[in-house]
Write an enzyme that holds these catalytic residues in place. Structure first.
Site, PDB file in Angstrom:
ATOM      1  N   CYS A 163      26.166  35.954  40.101  1.00  0.00           N
ATOM      2  CA  CYS A 163      27.275  36.073  39.156  1.00  0.00           C
ATOM      3  C   CYS A 163      26.823  37.115  38.141  1.00  0.00           C
ATOM      4  O   CYS A 163      25.685  37.066  37.663  1.00  0.00           O
ATOM      5  CB  CYS A 163      27.579  34.752  38.473  1.00  0.00           C
ATOM      6  SG  CYS A 163      28.801  34.879  37.125  1.00  0.00           S
ATOM      7  N   CYS A 189      32.354  41.300  39.972  1.00  0.00           N
ATOM      8  CA  CYS A 189      32.519  39.852  39.874  1.00  0.00           C
ATOM      9  C   CYS A 189      32.255  39.292  41.261  1.00  0.00           C
ATOM     10  O   CYS A 189      32.897  39.710  42.234  1.00  0.00           O
ATOM     11  CB  CYS A 189      33.935  39.508  39.414  1.00  0.00           C
ATOM     12  SG  CYS A 189      34.373  37.758  39.525  1.00  0.00           S
ATOM     13  N   ASN A 190      31.307  38.378  41.369  1.00  0.00           N
ATOM     14  CA  ASN A 190      30.964  37.820  42.683  1.00  0.00           C
ATOM     15  C   ASN A 190      32.105  37.007  43.272  1.00  0.00           C
ATOM     16  O   ASN A 190      32.363  37.079  44.475  1.00  0.00           O
ATOM     17  CB  ASN A 190      29.712  36.955  42.557  1.00  0.00           C
ATOM     18  CG  ASN A 190      28.439  37.777  42.476  1.00  0.00           C
ATOM     19  OD1 ASN A 190      27.755  37.994  43.460  1.00  0.00           O
ATOM     20  ND2 ASN A 190      28.122  38.252  41.275  1.00  0.00           N
ATOM     21  N   ASP A 221      35.863  42.685  35.896  1.00  0.00           N
ATOM     22  CA  ASP A 221      35.238  41.360  35.979  1.00  0.00           C
ATOM     23  C   ASP A 221      36.143  40.371  35.271  1.00  0.00           C
ATOM     24  O   ASP A 221      37.106  40.750  34.592  1.00  0.00           O
ATOM     25  CB  ASP A 221      33.852  41.398  35.312  1.00  0.00           C
ATOM     26  CG  ASP A 221      33.135  40.051  35.372  1.00  0.00           C
ATOM     27  OD1 ASP A 221      33.158  39.411  36.433  1.00  0.00           O
ATOM     28  OD2 ASP A 221      32.573  39.623  34.352  1.00  0.00           O
ATOM     29  N   SER A 222      35.817  39.091  35.386  1.00  0.00           N
ATOM     30  CA  SER A 222      36.582  38.060  34.691  1.00  0.00           C
ATOM     31  C   SER A 222      36.340  38.101  33.177  1.00  0.00           C
ATOM     32  O   SER A 222      37.137  37.568  32.411  1.00  0.00           O
ATOM     33  CB  SER A 222      36.215  36.681  35.235  1.00  0.00           C
ATOM     34  OG  SER A 222      34.843  36.412  34.991  1.00  0.00           O
ATOM     35  N   TYR A 239      36.737  32.758  36.737  1.00  0.00           N
ATOM     36  CA  TYR A 239      37.338  32.875  38.058  1.00  0.00           C
ATOM     37  C   TYR A 239      36.755  31.856  39.036  1.00  0.00           C
ATOM     38  O   TYR A 239      37.376  31.520  40.035  1.00  0.00           O
ATOM     39  CB  TYR A 239      37.091  34.276  38.636  1.00  0.00           C
ATOM     40  CG  TYR A 239      38.039  35.348  38.155  1.00  0.00           C
ATOM     41  CD1 TYR A 239      38.912  35.140  37.084  1.00  0.00           C
ATOM     42  CD2 TYR A 239      38.063  36.594  38.774  1.00  0.00           C
ATOM     43  CE1 TYR A 239      39.773  36.140  36.658  1.00  0.00           C
ATOM     44  CE2 TYR A 239      38.919  37.600  38.362  1.00  0.00           C
ATOM     45  CZ  TYR A 239      39.776  37.372  37.303  1.00  0.00           C
ATOM     46  OH  TYR A 239      40.623  38.366  36.884  1.00  0.00           O
ATOM     47  N   GLY A 240      35.533  31.411  38.769  1.00  0.00           N
ATOM     48  CA  GLY A 240      34.815  30.584  39.729  1.00  0.00           C
ATOM     49  C   GLY A 240      35.478  29.264  40.073  1.00  0.00           C
ATOM     50  O   GLY A 240      35.245  28.700  41.139  1.00  0.00           O
ATOM     51  N   GLU A 249      29.537  33.471  27.754  1.00  0.00           N
ATOM     52  CA  GLU A 249      30.686  33.996  27.014  1.00  0.00           C
ATOM     53  C   GLU A 249      30.673  33.544  25.549  1.00  0.00           C
ATOM     54  O   GLU A 249      31.189  34.238  24.678  1.00  0.00           O
ATOM     55  CB  GLU A 249      31.999  33.554  27.677  1.00  0.00           C
ATOM     56  CG  GLU A 249      32.258  34.181  29.042  1.00  0.00           C
ATOM     57  CD  GLU A 249      32.796  35.608  28.960  1.00  0.00           C
ATOM     58  OE1 GLU A 249      33.259  36.014  27.881  1.00  0.00           O
ATOM     59  OE2 GLU A 249      32.740  36.316  29.987  1.00  0.00           O
ATOM     60  N   HIS A 263      27.383  37.492  35.155  1.00  0.00           N
ATOM     61  CA  HIS A 263      27.026  36.957  33.835  1.00  0.00           C
ATOM     62  C   HIS A 263      25.544  36.554  33.776  1.00  0.00           C
ATOM     63  O   HIS A 263      24.936  36.575  32.710  1.00  0.00           O
ATOM     64  CB  HIS A 263      27.864  35.713  33.508  1.00  0.00           C
ATOM     65  CG  HIS A 263      29.277  36.002  33.114  1.00  0.00           C
ATOM     66  ND1 HIS A 263      30.211  36.464  34.004  1.00  0.00           N
ATOM     67  CD2 HIS A 263      29.924  35.883  31.911  1.00  0.00           C
ATOM     68  CE1 HIS A 263      31.370  36.601  33.380  1.00  0.00           C
ATOM     69  NE2 HIS A 263      31.220  36.270  32.121  1.00  0.00           N
TER      70      HIS A 263
END
Length: 271
Positions: free
Chosen positions: A185, A74-75, A11-12, A43-44, A153, A187
């Protein structure tokens, strides 16, 4: 391919740990190599070319660990990179989008589904495409929520700032009378309680992490790749990041209290 080899998950940042957690619950014998690209998140807001390049680098790193399967947790990377990289690999690889889309289509009662995600995921339109292929009459409303990832985060999971921003983002979806909301997502499940409270009990929240773990389990069983042994505790779960290893460990232990023994920083650009 060795059935006792680990599963690669990336994932990011820390969001993909929600997917790793579900894999641990559903397949407790499996070993996992997790990579969080903490130096280059989110990443988005990145272009498709950039996310594809990052994904290829991470996959090359995971392949050095002899992984038997890869989960793009990660979407955004699932939307931008999965279709391309799965053609380049012999190793099984899955993303998180199809499983979540399938669950949402099954869950909706009025045919109105909302999807929240990063700018990249929403602008790609991939959730809409996948769900309409499953059920053409579905009405899908996407809403990008770019501030959610940095808030998560930073650990602001239960904070008035997160409440205020979430309320603004979700107001449009509430006006569309959706009855199902996809947390698009990895997260976002970490602020699920906030999202659920703001949307109300009538709206079903779909967390693709669980469904992705179930899909992975079926894939490994189909290919005869399920782990036969438990492995030693020290090697069972390994965690790598591209930056801020100590910060990652501190946050990761709140998601996986007993599993994150050590996080190692690697130079991912070298792969």
């Amino acid at each position: 391919m060795d059935r006792n080899s680990p599963i690669g998950v990336f994932d990011s940042g820390i969001g993909g740990l929600t997917v790793a957690r579900e894999i641990m619950r559903q397949m407790p014998r499996e070993r996992i190599i997790y990579f969080g690209d903490t130096a280059r998140l989110p990443y988005g807001s990145k272009s498709q070319d950039t996310v594809l390049r990052y994904s290829r680098q991470i996959i090359r790193f995971l392949m050095t660990k002899q992984v038997k399967a890869i989960v793009i947790a990660c979407n955004t990377a699932s939307a931008y990179a999965l279709e391309t990289v799965e053609k380049e690999l012999d190793t099984p690889i899955i993303g998180v989008i199809r499983a979540g889309a399938r669950t949402a289509v099954r869950a909706t009662r009025n045919g109105k589904i909302g999807v929240i995600g990063t700018e990249g995921t929403i602008s790609s339109g991939i959730y809409t495409d996948v769900m309409k292929n499953m059920c053409p009459d579905i009405e899908v409303t996407g809403k990008s929520c770019p501030l959610f990832v940095p808030l998560v985060e930073e650990g602001l999971l239960h904070d008035s700032v997160t409440d205020e921003i979430a309320s603004r983002y979700l107001s449009e979806l509430k006006g569309r009378f959706i009855d199902t909301l996809v947390l698009g997502c990895t997260h976002y499940p970490l602020i699920r309680s906030t999202l659920g409270r703001l949307m109300g009990e009538a709206v079903t929240l779909v967390n693709p992490a669980y469904e992705t773990a179930i899909e992975l389990k079926g894939l490994l069983e189909e290919r005869g790749l399920t782990n036969e042994g438990a492995g030693s505790a020290g090697e069972k779960y390994q965690f790598y990041v591209s930056d801020l290893a100590e910060k990652f460990t501190a946050f990761a232990t709140s998601i996986l209290p007993d599993e994150v023994k050590e996080t190692r920083k690697i130079a991912i650009e070298e792969y």
